[in-house]
Write a protein that holds these residues in place. Structure first.
Motif, PDB file in Angstrom:
ATOM      1  N   SER A 331      -2.516  -8.098  67.764  1.00  0.00           N
ATOM      2  CA  SER A 331      -1.465  -7.308  68.388  1.00  0.00           C
ATOM      3  C   SER A 331      -1.493  -7.511  69.893  1.00  0.00           C
ATOM      4  CB  SER A 331      -1.635  -5.824  68.053  1.00  0.00           C
ATOM      5  OG  SER A 331      -0.512  -5.077  68.478  1.00  0.00           O
ATOM      6  N   TYR A 332      -0.521  -6.905  70.595  1.00  0.00           N
ATOM      7  CA  TYR A 332      -0.471  -7.024  72.056  1.00  0.00           C
ATOM      8  C   TYR A 332      -1.565  -6.168  72.706  1.00  0.00           C
ATOM      9  CZ  TYR A 332       4.188  -9.104  71.439  1.00  0.00           C
ATOM     10  OH  TYR A 332       5.226  -9.904  71.080  1.00  0.00           O
ATOM     11  N   ASP A 341       6.463  -8.941  65.616  1.00  0.00           N
ATOM     12  CA  ASP A 341       7.395  -8.349  66.577  1.00  0.00           C
ATOM     13  C   ASP A 341       8.750  -9.042  66.443  1.00  0.00           C
ATOM     14  OD1 ASP A 341       8.516  -7.000  68.695  1.00  0.00           O
ATOM     15  OD2 ASP A 341       7.521  -8.205  70.236  1.00  0.00           O
ATOM     16  N   LEU A 362       0.562 -17.018  70.741  1.00  0.00           N
ATOM     17  CA  LEU A 362       1.862 -16.534  70.312  1.00  0.00           C
ATOM     18  C   LEU A 362       2.679 -17.664  69.684  1.00  0.00           C
ATOM     19  CD1 LEU A 362       3.706 -14.001  70.372  1.00  0.00           C
ATOM     20  CD2 LEU A 362       4.651 -14.870  72.503  1.00  0.00           C
ATOM     21  N   LYS A 384      -1.828 -14.136  72.400  1.00  0.00           N
ATOM     22  CA  LYS A 384      -1.007 -12.944  72.188  1.00  0.00           C
ATOM     23  C   LYS A 384      -1.714 -11.641  72.591  1.00  0.00           C
ATOM     24  CE  LYS A 384       2.062 -10.859  68.734  1.00  0.00           C
ATOM     25  NZ  LYS A 384       1.412  -9.611  68.324  1.00  0.00           N
ATOM     26  N   LEU A 387      -1.228 -10.516  76.193  1.00  0.00           N
ATOM     27  CA  LEU A 387       0.099 -10.131  76.657  1.00  0.00           C
ATOM     28  C   LEU A 387       0.338  -8.654  76.368  1.00  0.00           C
ATOM     29  CD1 LEU A 387       2.052 -13.144  75.110  1.00  0.00           C
ATOM     30  CD2 LEU A 387       0.941 -13.038  77.345  1.00  0.00           C
ATOM     31  N   SER A 388       1.204  -8.030  77.147  1.00  0.00           N
ATOM     32  CA  SER A 388       1.566  -6.642  76.875  1.00  0.00           C
ATOM     33  C   SER A 388       2.852  -6.547  76.073  1.00  0.00           C
ATOM     34  CB  SER A 388       1.718  -5.861  78.189  1.00  0.00           C
ATOM     35  OG  SER A 388       2.677  -6.473  79.026  1.00  0.00           O
ATOM     36  N   GLY A 389       3.572  -7.646  75.950  1.00  0.00           N
ATOM     37  CA  GLY A 389       4.801  -7.647  75.180  1.00  0.00           C
ATOM     38  C   GLY A 389       5.597  -8.911  75.451  1.00  0.00           C
ATOM     39  N   ALA A 399       7.413 -13.513  78.422  1.00  0.00           N
ATOM     40  CA  ALA A 399       6.185 -12.783  78.116  1.00  0.00           C
ATOM     41  C   ALA A 399       5.764 -11.947  79.316  1.00  0.00           C
ATOM     42  CB  ALA A 399       5.069 -13.750  77.739  1.00  0.00           C
ATOM     43  N   ARG A 401       2.734  -9.247  81.149  1.00  0.00           N
ATOM     44  CA  ARG A 401       1.327  -8.869  81.223  1.00  0.00           C
ATOM     45  C   ARG A 401       1.195  -7.689  82.181  1.00  0.00           C
ATOM     46  NH1 ARG A 401      -0.996 -13.949  84.739  1.00  0.00           N
ATOM     47  NH2 ARG A 401       0.328 -13.681  86.552  1.00  0.00           N
TER      48      ARG A 401
END
Length: 498
Positions: A331-332, A341, A362, A384, A387-389, A399, A401
């Motif tokens: 997950s992020y 996602d 990712l 991945k 990363l925050s999303g 992407a 962060r």
């Protein structure tokens, strides 16, 4: 050469007496004289030492000695190298010790700092005179105050060297970093006037993302501040008359949803009226998206993709995503249970995920929104969980962060149209620490973010192709950095040319 002769003699004698060789030496009795010395005579046969064996033995001996000399030479070089490194270590230790013991600062050191501060003052004055910083006057005033404080500190320090020189050095570095930030903000505001006219709905006639607006806080989600995880957005259907808004808070455990609401208009959402409430308990994580009146999500506890008709609340389709991790494997960062996602944009429906084969990096896949079959897949170089999303816009992956509890950075882009990746540096302010659901809508070019329970949106500004600012990704891997660590300057300061 003496060593060679000795070795050769020993080998010859061994050859003469080696078992199995023909008798080459005859023995005769000897006698002792009065002093105890033994005398005897030895008669060698005519062919006592074969000539061929002697030449072979001599050649072998020379070869062995040559190898010995080479190895000995290498050992001498290694010994010299170790000695040189020891000397360097001793020299470095001496320099560090000298700096640690130094308690006074020479006059030229203060003179260099004074010149740096004067250079900063001139740069600030030029930057302010040139203008173009309509939203940053508060930052300029703060920066001028900091420069004045540093000058005062330098004057006191020059009178007495008992003050902390290193603290002043750090303050000057911070000021230079702030000035760089001001210059970047001025450049972004200057170039934003060339970003072109507003894009029509669904248009990709641009050269990529340029900047993100300040966040607009719409409201706290209707279930309250204990429901921090979730997603929200606007249906990405191409018909603006049928596009609606949706809000899907996750349960208080931050993993699955049970209720979400649909609103026909933005006004209805803000006023909590005219909504349709839907009950659904098999979604996992906040990777929801709504595309053409269907909601797509990760089916609970599996790597299956699910599609639900929002008009009837009917599960129409469930299909496995090949190789995709699930159950919080990749997950992020700071966002749990978002292994799969979903994202939608002008190009269609996408899914972002990671696999064991990609080692957690990712992966981007374009889906057939009718059958949920994977049509094409692109691997990326970004891990991945770091990363925050991420979100898609015009077939380009962007992407994010985290930089701090109040700032994110859109730092990476992967263009599925060309297969090329690049770095960006677009700052994104946030009200609270964690960004959960992130959804882009091509109808209004907005980013809809679920920020620790609050519904927030951002206006995205894109560049025309003439003013594309992004740069190509270097060959070496990118490493995350922390904005709280200011960049150290060189020993001499050079004012920026504005």
């Amino acid at each position: 050469m003496q060593l060679v002769s000795t070795l050769l003699t020993c080998l010859l004698l061994m050859l003469l007496v080696f078992p199995g060789q023909p008798e080459l030496v005859k023995r005769i009795p000897g006698f002792l004289d009065n002093s105890g010395t033994c005398y005897c005579a030895v008669y060698l046969s005519k062919n006592s030492i074969p000539q061929q064996q002697l030449e072979e033995l001599q050649s072998t001996t020379q070869e062995l000695m040559s190898k010995f000399e080479k190895e000995l030479s290498r050992l001498r070089k290694f010994a010299q190298l170790i000695e040189d490194q020891d000397n360097q270590v001793l020299e470095m230790a001496y320099n560090l010790q000298s700096r640690a013991l130094s308690s006074s600062y020479e006059a030229h050191t203060f003179h260099v700092l004074r010149l740096e501060l004067e250079g900063i003052k001139k740069s600030v004055t030029k930057l302010k005179t040139k203008g173009g910083m309509s939203g940053s006057w508060g930052l300029f005033n703060q920066l001028q105050g900091q420069v004045a404080n540093a000058s005062s500190t330098l004057k006191s320090l020059s009178d007495s060297d008992q003050r902390s020189f290193h603290a002043l050095r750090q303050e000057v570095d911070i000021l230079e970093g702030d000035l760089r930030q001001c210059e970047r903000m001025r450049q972004q505001e200057h170039t934003s006037s060339y970003s072109g006219p507003p894009l029509p709905p669904g248009s990709c006639a641009h050269a990529g993302l340029h900047k993100v607006s300040k966040p607009l806080v719409v409201q706290l989600n209707w279930r309250g501040d204990t429901y921090k995880a979730g997603a929200w957005g606007r249906d990405s259907a191409p018909d603006t008359n049928t596009s609606f808004f949706w809000v899907a808070p996750l349960n208080s455990n931050g993993r699955y949803s049970d209720y979400f609401r649909l609103y026909k208009s933005y006004d209805d959402l803000v006023l909590f009226k005219n909504y349709k409430e839907v009950y659904m308990t098999y979604g996992d994580g906040s990777g929801y998206t709504v595309y053409k009146n269907f909601i797509y999500f990760n089916y609970y506890g599996t790597n299956d993709m699910a599609k639900v008709n929002l008009s009837t609340n009917t599960l129409l389709l469930k299909r496995s995503l090949p190789g995709a991790s699930f159950n919080n494997r990749f997950s992020y960062a700071g966002v749990g249970w978002k292994d799969i996602d979903f994202s939608s944009d002008e190009k269609g429906l996408w899914v972002l995920y990671a696999t064991e084969e990609s080692k957690g990096n990712l992966v981007v896949s374009l889906l057939n929104d009718s059958t949920l079959e994977v049509e094409k897949t692109w691997p990326t170089s970004q891990y991945k969980p770091a990363l925050s999303g991420a979100f898609m816009a015009c077939g380009v992956l962007y992407a994010l962060r985290p930089l701090s509890t109040r700032h994110e950075e859109i730092f990476y882009a992967f263009d599925t149209n060309t297969g090329k990746e690049r770095y960006l540096s677009i700052l994104l302010d946030k009200m609270l620490e964690t960004l959960h659901g992130i959804n882009y809508c091509p109808l209004d070019h907005k980013l809809y973010v679920f920020n620790d329970g609050y519904l927030i949106n951002y206006d995205l500004t894109f560049l025309t192709r003439k003013f594309e600012l992004s740069r190509q990704l270097p060959k070496k891997p990118f490493k995350a950095y922390d904005l709280s660590k200011h960049v150290k300057s060189n020993k001499t300061f050079t004012a920026w040319k504005l």
